[in-house]
Write an enzyme that holds these catalytic residues in place. Structure first.
Site, PDB file in Angstrom:
ATOM      1  N   SER A  95       0.855  -1.182   0.000  1.00 28.38           N
ATOM      2  CA  SER A  95       0.000   0.000   0.000  1.00 28.38           C
ATOM      3  C   SER A  95       0.893   1.234   0.000  1.00 28.38           C
ATOM      4  CB  SER A  95      -0.889   0.012   1.249  1.00 28.38           C
ATOM      5  OG  SER A  95      -1.490   1.272   1.440  1.00 28.38           O
ATOM      6  N   TYR A 112      -1.926  -0.675  10.363  1.00 27.75           N
ATOM      7  CA  TYR A 112      -1.962  -1.098   8.966  1.00 27.75           C
ATOM      8  C   TYR A 112      -0.691  -0.640   8.245  1.00 27.75           C
ATOM      9  CZ  TYR A 112      -3.539  -1.535   4.127  1.00 27.75           C
ATOM     10  OH  TYR A 112      -3.641  -1.864   2.795  1.00 27.75           O
TER      11      TYR A 112
END
Length: 339
Positions: A139, A152
């Site tokens: 990501s 995350y």
């Protein structure tokens, strides 16, 4: 680009980027193993319709280590080989340092990092034998400090370093390992918003029974249970909310109250709707939020799962045969705006 004769393992294949990636491999002639904790029948049907040579469904909860360890064995038992591993499965949670729990830490590192490590460890002997490759889905949060997704982001930074180290170790053995870094797509924005509400919804479900006696008292005092619940939720979950801010946001709450009347929602559904209303994410508000994210991307729109999957296929294909240890950013230019 052809994957005819290749066996491809895709995790997190029930929806989103994983499902779209599986469909694209199918279109190019691969035999597939699709893995998810959720229902995979629709994904399998779509892959077969796209031309997959064969499709193996594997239901596995990546919080469960024995289930993770069994995945590669099942693939090799059916196909007797493995050529490409797509590590895509991941969990989200919203939180800063003081609002993230140890339980969320364990969950995200178990699913996003530990499961990837186990799958790669189990798959690597077969990939060495086939001179195959790995694509990890990371990501933009792994490269840049994005507020509000501490855990995350930490897991995705781990994915990035894992990619480079394994790429360096196995390049002499003919195995390439690369990583793709998406920004928001419409699919994962929705997932992100659900993650934003997860902790509040979790706490609400635990606390609501303890608050019901107050609820009944407020009803007798002349307030509706909706009036009470709205104010209670704001006090509980918006610590910086002033009375002025509370009234300023009431139009969202009133919209939720109308829906409660029209649809005769249960208490649980009521709580969920009011909580979502408090962040302005009901119905058309979700669309407005998605559109607001467009401004963060110089290209002028959000990405699609198809665009991310095409980047994954490029890294997995012979077209990138001299590429390993690479971070391919697919973000509509968003990284250009990061400070």
């Amino acid at each position: 680009m052809s994957f005819s004769g290749n066996v491809v393992l895709v995790t997190g294949a029930a929806s989103g980027i994983g499902r779209e990636t599986a469909k694209h491999f199918a279109k190019h002639g691969a035999a597939l193993a699709i893995v998810d904790k959720d229902e995979l029948n629709l994904a399998e049907t779509e892959c077969r319709d796209k031309g997959a040579i064969d499709v193996l469904q594997i239901r596995a909860d990546f919080r469960n280590q024995p289930q993770v360890e069994s995945v590669v064995d099942k693939v090799v038992a059916k196909y007797n080989r493995l050529d490409i591993l797509i590590n895509n499965a991941a969990e989200w949670r919203l939180g800063h340092l003081q609002t993230s729990s140890v339980e969320d830490f364990d969950l995200l590192f178990t699913v996003n990092v530990k499961a990837m490590f186990i799958l790669t460890q189990k798959a690597i002997p077969h990939l060495v034998a086939s001179k195959g490759n790995i694509v990890n889905v990371s990501s933009l949060a792994g490269l840049y400090p994005l507020d509000g997704i501490l855990l995350y982001s930490m897991t995705k930074a781990a994915v990035d370093q894992f990619t480079k180290l394994v790429a360096r170790e196995y390049a002499p053995k003919g195995v390439r390992v690369n990583c793709v870094h998406p920004s928001f797509t419409r699919t994962n924005i929705t997932r992100y918003l659900l993650a934003c509400n997860y902790r509040r919804l979790k706490y609400m479900m635990g606390w609501v029974s303890n608050e019901l006696h107050v609820l009944f008292r407020s009803t007798r005092a002349g307030f509706s249970y909706v009036d009470y619940l709205v104010n209670w939720l704001y006090v509980r979950f918006t610590s910086t909310t002033t009375l002025e801010q509370l009234f300023r946001r009431n139009y969202l709450v009133f919209r939720s109250m109308i829906r409660v009347k029209l649809h005769r929602l249960t208490l649980t559904e009521l709580i969920v709707n009011i909580d979502l209303a408090s962040t302005g994410l009901l119905g058309e508000d979700l669309e407005k939020f998605q559109e607001s994210m467009v401004d963060a991307h110089p290209i002028g729109r959000l990405g699609t799962t198809e665009e991310i999957s095409k980047a994954i296929l490029f890294l997995a294909s012979d077209d990138s045969s001299w590429t390993t240890g690479s971070n391919l950013v697919v973000d509509g230019g968003r990284a250009l705006t990061m400070k």
